[in-house]
Write an enzyme that holds these catalytic residues in place. Sequence first.
Site, short mmCIF file in Angstrom:
data_model
loop_
_atom_site.label_atom_id
_atom_site.label_comp_id
_atom_site.label_asym_id
_atom_site.label_seq_id
_atom_site.Cartn_x
_atom_site.Cartn_y
_atom_site.Cartn_z
N ASN A 1 10.32 -42.61 -8.87
CA ASN A 1 11.29 -41.90 -9.89
C ASN A 1 10.44 -40.69 -10.73
O ASN A 1 11.03 -39.87 -11.48
CB ASN A 1 11.85 -42.79 -11.24
N VAL B 1 10.35 -36.19 -14.06
CA VAL B 1 10.79 -37.37 -14.13
C VAL B 1 12.55 -37.69 -13.98
O VAL B 1 13.21 -37.02 -14.35
CB VAL B 1 10.77 -37.83 -15.63
N CYS B 2 12.78 -38.64 -13.17
CA CYS B 2 14.28 -38.92 -12.82
C CYS B 2 14.54 -40.42 -13.70
O CYS B 2 14.12 -41.39 -13.42
CB CYS B 2 14.38 -39.23 -11.42
N LEU B 3 15.40 -39.70 -14.72
CA LEU B 3 15.87 -41.16 -15.69
C LEU B 3 17.36 -40.51 -15.95
O LEU B 3 17.49 -39.69 -16.46
CB LEU B 3 15.02 -41.13 -16.87
#
Length: 182
Positions: A95, A102-104
């Site tokens: 992620n 950042v992948c959130l």
Amino acid sequence: MLKLKKLQKEQANKPVSQSVPVAYIRAKKDLQEYEEIPGISIKYDEANPMRIDLEVCPNEGLYQGGKFKFVCEVPEDYPNRAPEFKCLQKIYHPNIDLEGHVCLNILRNDWKPTLTLQLVFAGILHLFLQPNANDPLNKDAANDLSKYPAQFKRHVLNAMAGGYVGDEKFDKVVDYPDRRYL
């Protein structure tokens, strides 16, 4: 009448006070209300709550023992737009891409102005406790996690020790020698 003109002239020469931006007020409020989260430490200049240094130190899971540094930039239209995070080290994580993005979900589609910085900090910690192969930025790491978990574990530990995964050299994020990183 002379006194009134003198008073008006004095007022005209005073600098116009600028209002404090809503984003600044909200970021400062979020940080003042921050309750410590185990595994998270934050640093910021009280005069500038728009930039926050975040350190994530997971106390369990594959990333346990690592120290991951992030910078958080609070945008001028916060809380209407999510804060932006970047990992300052090159790490092997499904992620987080090799450039530190950042992948959130709560930083993208699920962002709401009612969310706080504290909640986002907790979300970033959660990425280290439960990496998500279904929403990747690093597709190679996500593929390893979902199809080859033992290989993923070896790659994570090797990368955390500052080693290579394939042709990519990763930053050392562990402070102590530990046989599990060899």
